[in-house]
Design an enzyme around this catalytic site. Structure first.
Site, PDB file in Angstrom:
ATOM      1  N   GLY A  30       6.040  20.441  34.427  1.00  0.00           N
ATOM      2  CA  GLY A  30       4.985  20.006  35.335  1.00  0.00           C
ATOM      3  C   GLY A  30       5.509  18.976  36.299  1.00  0.00           C
ATOM      4  O   GLY A  30       6.715  18.681  36.350  1.00  0.00           O
ATOM      5  N   GLU A  34       8.335  17.397  31.158  1.00  0.00           N
ATOM      6  CA  GLU A  34       8.530  18.638  30.416  1.00  0.00           C
ATOM      7  C   GLU A  34       7.713  18.602  29.133  1.00  0.00           C
ATOM      8  O   GLU A  34       7.415  17.538  28.598  1.00  0.00           O
ATOM      9  CB  GLU A  34      10.009  18.832  30.058  1.00  0.00           C
ATOM     10  CG  GLU A  34      10.951  18.753  31.231  1.00  0.00           C
ATOM     11  CD  GLU A  34      12.412  18.692  30.804  1.00  0.00           C
ATOM     12  OE1 GLU A  34      13.276  18.879  31.657  1.00  0.00           O
ATOM     13  OE2 GLU A  34      12.658  18.436  29.589  1.00  0.00           O
ATOM     14  N   VAL A  35       7.389  19.800  28.615  1.00  0.00           N
ATOM     15  CA  VAL A  35       6.706  19.940  27.332  1.00  0.00           C
ATOM     16  C   VAL A  35       7.578  20.801  26.429  1.00  0.00           C
ATOM     17  O   VAL A  35       7.990  21.899  26.819  1.00  0.00           O
ATOM     18  CB  VAL A  35       5.304  20.562  27.506  1.00  0.00           C
ATOM     19  CG1 VAL A  35       4.638  20.720  26.145  1.00  0.00           C
ATOM     20  CG2 VAL A  35       4.441  19.706  28.421  1.00  0.00           C
ATOM     21  N   ASP A 143      -8.903  16.551  37.178  1.00  0.00           N
ATOM     22  CA  ASP A 143      -7.885  17.561  37.529  1.00  0.00           C
ATOM     23  C   ASP A 143      -8.137  18.849  36.750  1.00  0.00           C
ATOM     24  O   ASP A 143      -7.208  19.454  36.228  1.00  0.00           O
ATOM     25  CB  ASP A 143      -6.480  17.021  37.241  1.00  0.00           C
ATOM     26  CG  ASP A 143      -5.391  17.861  37.912  1.00  0.00           C
ATOM     27  OD1 ASP A 143      -5.716  18.596  38.872  1.00  0.00           O
ATOM     28  OD2 ASP A 143      -4.230  17.803  37.470  1.00  0.00           O
TER      29      ASP A 143
END
Length: 617
Positions: A30, A34-35, A143
């Protein structure tokens, strides 16, 4: 959690980067980091680890935003909200440990060809209940979009709301107040899903901004399209939908927050009527003693303010009635584009210098320089030309609106571009103007406004509106039944603004701010389609307008292009080439002989002198 693009390049992470956790694989990226899918070693369970980008980890504002997401998730415990497990810091960055949701995002589900209306409405209720719970805990998401809604396959495909990185807190006294990162008049979020007030001032947007985003998500889920400007009801876009959804979506997407649902609970109540057998809404969260005390104080203040408002309304009504009586007339407020397109009196023809450059594929008109005379059709306020600049000078009279149309004679083409520099100046505050404004409290004077126009047949137009430095730029259009408006980014804080309106051969209308490397899109493209000229009624004329104040327009260039016809360009050149030789051979044959006769005499002359010179010797 959105899956990572297989073409993305990411630096490998050490599995033991975070103590107590083992990173397994990268599952998403994103804007902030990071994920990773990971294993919590102490319990042996699968979790998601979100790592802040190492470059952003050096920026205090992004660190605070990361901490803000942790604070928002820690305040929420709901089956449809992704839960937080842990947070911490490594030598290089910060991290969050969250519940791992094994399933696609709502974006991936919308892209599938199959559509189940009852299933979509049930999941929409789950999303709404999560947001209702968050609002009850004082958290606004800000969002909401399909990418931030995850579907947990292990839990039967239920929806879970994630990514609270842009959340705000309703309670200023909460511990999260130290994370108040949004400044006044700053837009934060994703443009297509943002409420109009959030695009202009995200800090002061309240819970009703989330209701607007829920309406956009529901419309896109039902129709596959994002609503822009004036949109068709869902049941018209997709036959077979329950017509009651039209009213629900329309109420969510009202531009004025006061016209939307007052709360997510009211939206849920309407949605539950369409879903048979749906579970009732969750009970309200039990409030603490401090929260009950604050609610009581707010109720007393609200009652007092309502009583004060009634008194002020009565007093204002008297003032307005007096002002109306003294002014003798009342002006109706309207959008800038509609104001410019109103009847402004009989038009006048005014010649100005210009330059035209044309070839078979392109036609370019520059105004203000050159020897070719161009005609302006002027309506309303007068216009002068000063050093290649169109000027609407301020005149302290009743006529505050002016419009100019450049009378381009040839407008054949399937793509165009209109560029110019716009500058607005406020009118001088004379004594007469102050007096007039004082008696016009019911209708404040509009701000000085300059506009660039594409003018079609009567009543059809596209207007790019500039309300002065620091104000959001605005796009308006009225093309028959298609009408709407969009707010864009703010204009520069000083000086003129370089703007452009462009339409390509496929009918994509776009607006740009700046030039060269600083050129950027102002709005999402307005798709008119390949037959876009028909929507204007006729090929559009370039034009400009001014409301109040003084306006200056410079650097005007209008370019028309015609795309080459497919498959017809190859055979056309050979056809003219054989015909000229035939004509030249049949008619001017005698004319060609004399032209070839001069070369032989020079060759014979050097031969004849040789024997003569020999005789003389």
């Amino acid at each position: 959690m959105s899956s990572i693009d297989p073409t993305a390049i990411s630096r490998p992470r050490s599995p033991d980067l975070i103590s107590g956790y083992r990173l397994e694989k990268l599952v998403g990226t994103g804007g902030m980091g990071e994920v990773h899918k990971a294993t919590q070693l102490s319990l042996g369970r699968t979790v998601a680890v979100k790592l802040l980008n190492q470059e952003l980890a050096k920026d205090p504002s992004f660190i605070a935003r990361f901490q803000k997401e942790a604070a928002a998730l820690a305040a929420l415990s709901h089956p449809h909200v992704v839960s937080i497990v842990d947070k911490g810091k490594t030598d290089a960055t910060y991290y969050l440990v969250m519940e791992f949701v094994d399933g696609p995002s709502l974006r991936e589900l919308i892209r599938q060809s199959q559509f189940d209306m009852m299933g979509a409405l049930r999941r929409m209720l789950e999303i709404c209940r999560a947001i209702e719970y968050a609002h009850g805990r004082g958290v606004i998401h800000r969002d909401l979009k399909p990418e931030n809604i995850l579907l947990d396959q292990q839990a039967g495909g239920i929806a879970k709301v994630s990514d609270f990185g842009l959340a705000s807190f309703l309670d200023d006294a909460s511990p999260s107040s130290r994370y108040a990162l949004t400044s006044t008049h700053v837009s934060m979020g994703t443009l297509s899903y943002m409420a109009p007030e959030q695009r202009v001032d995200a800090k002061n947007a309240d819970a009703r901004a989330d209701i607007f985003s829920l309406g956009v998500i529901l419309y896109e889920w039902l129709t596959g399209e994002v609503p822009l400007g004036t949109f068709d009801p869902p049941s018209q876009r997709k036959p077979g939908l329950d017509a009651r959804l039209d009213g629900i979506v329309t109420k969510c997407l009202k531009p004025d927050p006061e016209d939307r649902y007052p709360s997510v609970a009211a939206l849920i109540a309407d949605l539950e009527l369409l879903v048979p057998g749906s579970l009732p809404s969750m009970l309200p969260v039990k409030q603490t003693r401090v929260q009950r005390f604050k609610a009581g104080v707010r109720k007393v203040v609200r009652t007092t303010m309502q009583a004060t408002a009634v008194v002020m309304v009565l007093a204002a009504s008297f003032v307005l009635a007096t002002a109306f009586y003294l002014s003798g007339e009342r002006r109706a407020a309207s959008a800038p584009g509609a104001t410019l397109m109103a009847y402004l009196g009989e038009p006048r023809i005014q010649p100005v210098p210009g330059r035209e450059e044309s070839n078979p594929e392109r036609r370019r008109l520059t105004l203000g320089e050159g020897l070719a005379e161009q005609s302006l059709v002027v309506a309303g306020r007068p216009v002068t030309l000063e050093d290649k600049t169109l000027v609407f000078p301020w005149q302290d009279d009743e006529q505050s609106v002016g419009r100019v149309r450049v009378d381009v004679t040839r407008r054949d083409g399937d793509s165009l571009s209109l560029t110019a520099q716009l500058l607005t100046e406020a009118p001088p505050l004379t004594f007469e103007r102050r007096l007039r404004d004082m008696f016009s409290l019911y209708q404040p004077s509009p701000p000085p406004t300059a506009s660039m126009l594409l003018l079609g047949s009567t009543g059809r137009y596209v207007a790019l509106v500039h309300n002065g430095v620091g104000e959001p730029l605005r796009l308006e259009w009225a093309l028959g039944e298609r009408r709407g408006a969009m707010l864009g980014i703010e204009s520069p804080k000083a000086g003129p603004v370089n703007v452009e309106l462009a339409v390509d051969a496929e009918g994509r209308l776009e607006a740009f701010l700046g030039t060269g490397k600083d050129r950027r899109a102002l709005f999402e493209p307005l798709v008119l389609g390949a037959g876009w000229v028909e929507q204007f009624g006729d090929a559009p004329f370039p034009g400009f307008g001014c409301i109040e104040g003084a306006c200056r327009v410079s650097g005007i260039t209008y370019v028309l292009k015609q795309s080459p016809p497919g498959g017809t360009t190859a055979p056309v050149p050979p056809t003219p080439t054989p015909s000229p030789p035939k004509v030249a051979a049949a008619v001017p044959a005698k004319a060609v002989v004399p032209k070839k006769a001069p070369p032989p005499p020079p060759k014979k002359q050097p031969v004849k002198p040789a024997p003569k010179n020999g005789k003389r010797r």
